[in-house]
Design a protein around this motif. Structure first.
Motif, mmCIF file in Angstrom:
data_model
loop_
_atom_site.group_PDB
_atom_site.id
_atom_site.type_symbol
_atom_site.label_atom_id
_atom_site.label_comp_id
_atom_site.label_asym_id
_atom_site.label_seq_id
_atom_site.Cartn_x
_atom_site.Cartn_y
_atom_site.Cartn_z
ATOM 1 N N SER A 130 0.847 -1.183 0.000
ATOM 2 C CA SER A 130 0.000 0.000 0.000
ATOM 3 C C SER A 130 0.886 1.237 0.000
ATOM 4 O O SER A 130 2.113 1.152 0.149
ATOM 5 N N SER A 131 0.252 2.398 -0.170
ATOM 6 C CA SER A 131 0.952 3.667 -0.161
ATOM 7 C C SER A 131 0.416 4.524 0.975
ATOM 8 O O SER A 131 -0.747 4.382 1.376
ATOM 9 N N PRO A 132 1.224 5.420 1.500
ATOM 10 C CA PRO A 132 0.754 6.305 2.563
ATOM 11 C C PRO A 132 -0.472 7.094 2.134
ATOM 12 O O PRO A 132 -0.563 7.571 1.008
ATOM 13 N N GLY A 133 -1.458 7.181 3.043
ATOM 14 C CA GLY A 133 -2.674 7.917 2.755
ATOM 15 C C GLY A 133 -3.777 7.085 2.142
ATOM 16 O O GLY A 133 -4.926 7.529 2.049
ATOM 17 N N ALA A 134 -3.459 5.867 1.716
ATOM 18 C CA ALA A 134 -4.454 4.999 1.078
ATOM 19 C C ALA A 134 -5.201 4.179 2.135
ATOM 20 O O ALA A 134 -4.929 4.248 3.331
ATOM 21 N N SER A 135 -6.173 3.394 1.671
ATOM 22 C CA SER A 135 -6.882 2.435 2.516
ATOM 23 C C SER A 135 -6.500 1.033 2.067
ATOM 24 O O SER A 135 -6.277 0.791 0.880
ATOM 25 N N VAL A 136 -6.439 0.105 2.997
ATOM 26 C CA VAL A 136 -5.997 -1.242 2.665
ATOM 27 C C VAL A 136 -6.775 -2.246 3.504
ATOM 28 O O VAL A 136 -7.243 -1.925 4.603
ATOM 29 N N ARG A 195 -9.265 4.381 12.678
ATOM 30 C CA ARG A 195 -8.858 3.980 11.327
ATOM 31 C C ARG A 195 -9.013 2.482 11.076
ATOM 32 O O ARG A 195 -8.718 2.017 9.988
ATOM 33 N N LEU A 196 -9.449 1.715 12.074
ATOM 34 C CA LEU A 196 -9.551 0.265 11.935
ATOM 35 C C LEU A 196 -11.002 -0.180 11.926
ATOM 36 O O LEU A 196 -11.842 0.369 12.634
ATOM 37 N N ARG A 197 -11.282 -1.217 11.125
ATOM 38 C CA ARG A 197 -12.582 -1.891 11.177
ATOM 39 C C ARG A 197 -12.404 -3.309 10.656
ATOM 40 O O ARG A 197 -11.447 -3.616 9.943
ATOM 41 N N VAL A 198 -13.352 -4.167 11.008
ATOM 42 C CA VAL A 198 -13.321 -5.571 10.568
ATOM 43 C C VAL A 198 -14.302 -5.739 9.421
ATOM 44 O O VAL A 198 -15.473 -5.365 9.531
ATOM 45 N N GLY A 199 -13.826 -6.306 8.298
ATOM 46 C CA GLY A 199 -14.669 -6.509 7.128
ATOM 47 C C GLY A 199 -15.575 -7.717 7.292
ATOM 48 O O GLY A 199 -15.465 -8.499 8.247
ATOM 49 N N ALA A 200 -16.482 -7.882 6.323
ATOM 50 C CA ALA A 200 -17.437 -8.984 6.376
ATOM 51 C C ALA A 200 -16.751 -10.340 6.312
ATOM 52 O O ALA A 200 -17.271 -11.336 6.811
ATOM 53 N N ASP A 201 -15.560 -10.388 5.697
ATOM 54 C CA ASP A 201 -14.811 -11.645 5.606
ATOM 55 C C ASP A 201 -13.747 -11.738 6.698
ATOM 56 O O ASP A 201 -12.806 -12.519 6.587
ATOM 57 N N SER A 209 -0.305 4.938 7.215
ATOM 58 C CA SER A 209 0.951 5.666 7.403
ATOM 59 C C SER A 209 2.092 4.658 7.477
ATOM 60 O O SER A 209 1.875 3.442 7.604
ATOM 61 N N PHE A 210 3.340 5.159 7.410
ATOM 62 C CA PHE A 210 4.487 4.265 7.480
ATOM 63 C C PHE A 210 4.564 3.549 8.827
ATOM 64 O O PHE A 210 5.144 2.466 8.932
ATOM 65 N N MET A 211 3.961 4.121 9.854
ATOM 66 C CA MET A 211 3.943 3.481 11.163
ATOM 67 C C MET A 211 3.077 2.223 11.164
ATOM 68 O O MET A 211 3.186 1.386 12.062
ATOM 69 N N ASP A 212 2.202 2.056 10.165
ATOM 70 C CA ASP A 212 1.328 0.887 10.097
ATOM 71 C C ASP A 212 2.011 -0.313 9.453
ATOM 72 O O ASP A 212 1.481 -1.428 9.491
ATOM 73 N N GLY A 213 3.169 -0.094 8.822
ATOM 74 C CA GLY A 213 3.854 -1.197 8.173
ATOM 75 C C GLY A 213 4.328 -2.236 9.172
ATOM 76 O O GLY A 213 4.622 -1.935 10.331
ATOM 77 N N GLY A 214 4.376 -3.496 8.729
ATOM 78 C CA GLY A 214 4.865 -4.561 9.604
ATOM 79 C C GLY A 214 4.019 -5.810 9.521
ATOM 80 O O GLY A 214 3.254 -6.014 8.568
ATOM 81 N N LEU A 267 4.824 -0.768 2.995
ATOM 82 C CA LEU A 267 4.504 0.555 2.480
ATOM 83 C C LEU A 267 5.463 0.933 1.358
ATOM 84 O O LEU A 267 6.672 0.702 1.449
ATOM 85 N N LEU A 268 4.900 1.488 0.284
ATOM 86 C CA LEU A 268 5.691 1.919 -0.853
ATOM 87 C C LEU A 268 6.177 3.346 -0.626
ATOM 88 O O LEU A 268 5.431 4.221 -0.192
ATOM 89 N N ASN A 269 7.438 3.602 -0.947
ATOM 90 C CA ASN A 269 8.012 4.931 -0.740
ATOM 91 C C ASN A 269 7.430 5.965 -1.693
ATOM 92 O O ASN A 269 7.259 7.120 -1.347
ATOM 93 N N ASN A 270 7.129 5.584 -2.920
ATOM 94 C CA ASN A 270 6.646 6.556 -3.910
ATOM 95 C C ASN A 270 5.109 6.501 -3.927
ATOM 96 O O ASN A 270 4.562 5.476 -4.313
ATOM 97 N N GLY A 271 4.332 7.659 -3.618
ATOM 98 C CA GLY A 271 2.883 7.824 -3.750
ATOM 99 C C GLY A 271 2.409 7.588 -5.149
ATOM 100 O O GLY A 271 1.419 6.945 -5.384
ATOM 101 N N ALA A 272 3.242 8.067 -6.140
ATOM 102 C CA ALA A 272 2.739 7.915 -7.522
ATOM 103 C C ALA A 272 3.878 7.989 -8.527
ATOM 104 O O ALA A 272 4.831 8.738 -8.352
ATOM 105 N N ASP A 273 3.817 7.190 -9.650
ATOM 106 C CA ASP A 273 4.711 7.306 -10.797
ATOM 107 C C ASP A 273 4.239 8.452 -11.679
ATOM 108 O O ASP A 273 3.062 8.795 -11.687
ATOM 109 N N GLU A 274 5.154 9.024 -12.442
ATOM 110 C CA GLU A 274 4.816 10.069 -13.392
ATOM 111 C C GLU A 274 4.991 9.556 -14.807
ATOM 112 O O GLU A 274 5.997 8.913 -15.121
#
Length: 329
Positions: A30-36, A78-84, A93-98, A115-122
């Motif tokens: 995932s990337s910082p700021g995204a949902s996963v 920021r946390l929730r449990v999905g139906a599955d 955030s990078f603190m969530d990696g692990g 976590l991926l270092n780059n938010g987006a390719d150009e």
């Protein structure tokens, strides 16, 4: 074996493999700021009320996130449990990696969030040409999973089995095509195609991870030729760079000659998310080539050659810095 704490006991048991029938685990990017969404992956299927989620902090210590299907570590909501029974994390955030562990009372499974270092390719594409945006270099989706593209946060829906997609942009029809390898093709690029593209992996429960983010910038050049060809009359080249969003302050336009010398163009004008630069060229140099160069902090990141021969426009482009910086096909 004596344990100093319950967390330490759980950690030790996990590491030596006791009651852990699927410890190989999986990896989610995932990337910082995204949902996963992190899949639970245990072998026993039952109600999520039996599910626990833990996060490995350091050494053998795990922090409890979910117990009996309920989030107990509210952590900014920021946390929730999905139906599955998957663990959904928003605003990553990078603190969530692990490493994360899902336990259903009988078996457990590990998932690593990277976590991926780059938010987006150009990617830079030339108006009128075609471009193909790659979704991912990793493995294909698994059973029940699919890769989907979005443009400016709007999902692109495949209209037929051929992969053709048609959406409306600024009141005009723009065509996309999703290829069998999940890449996204734009047949004839326009300035309206500039924007933010995202390829994501989904399953029946929703978003799993973001595979690639792309900022597509477009280059467009026009030539203002005199109505009657005259040897001593100048003509004007106009280069327009339309950025995916607002053009960064460190992006600029300049011109170079086929001899390699820099050419002095007019002042760069900024209109909304477009940079415009013009170059006056003597008619006597019509058989030579001028190049519009895109700079970032003074370094070239893309260019477009624009020769005018015999009063007739001839357009072609080069790849000065290959994908993901600049791409035409």
């Amino acid at each position: 074996m004596a344990c100093l704490s319950l967390d330490l006991c759980v950690g030790v048991l996990l590491l030596i493999g006791l009651r852990c029938q699927s410890c190989a685990g999986s990896k989610v990017y995932s990337s910082p700021g995204a949902s996963v969404a992190l899949p639970c992956g245990t072998r026993v299927h039952g109600p999520c009320s039996k599910i626990s989620w833990k996060y490995k902090e350091k050494f053998f210590f795990f922090r409890d996130l979910v117990e009996s299907g309920k989030v107990i570590d509210m952590k900014m909501g920021r946390l929730r449990v999905g139906a599955d029974c998957s663990l959904h994390i928003s605003d990553v955030s990078f603190m969530d990696g692990g490493q994360y562990m899902c336990y259903d009372g009988a078996t457990s499974a590990n998932t690593t969030l990277q976590l991926l270092n780059n938010g987006a390719d150009e990617v830079f594409a030339v108006v009128g040409e075609s471009v193909t945006l790659l979704c991912s270099d990793s493995t294909s989706p698994g059973v029940g999973e699919s890769l989907r593209w979005s443009w400016q946060k709007k999902e692109l829906i495949t209209a037929n089995q051929g992969g053709d997609v048609t959406v409306s942009a600024n009141g005009k029809k723009t065509e996309f095509k999703i290829n069998p390898d999940s890449s996204l093709a734009i047949k004839a690029v326009t300035a309206a195609h500039s924007g933010y593209y995202e390829c994501s992996l989904f399953n029946d429960s929703g978003l799993i991870s973001i595979r690639r983010r792309i900022l597509l910038h477009t280059l467009h050049e026009t030539t203002d030729l005199p109505s009657a060809p005259q040897q001593d009359v100048n003509f004007t080249l106009t280069c327009s760079l339309t950025c995916a969003a607002a053009c960064d302050e460190d992006i600029n336009l300049t011109w170079s000659h086929s001899s390699g010398e820099q050419q002095q163009g007019g002042a760069v004008v900024k209109i909304n998310n477009t940079l415009i630069s013009q170059l006056l060229v003597p008619k006597s140099q019509a058989s030579q080539t001028s190049t519009c160069v895109v700079l970032r902090e003074g370094a070239e990141i893309a260019n477009h050659k624009w020769p005018v021969q015999g009063g007739k426009e001839v357009m072609y482009s080069t790849c000065s810095v290959c994908y993901p910086r600049f791409l035409t096909s």
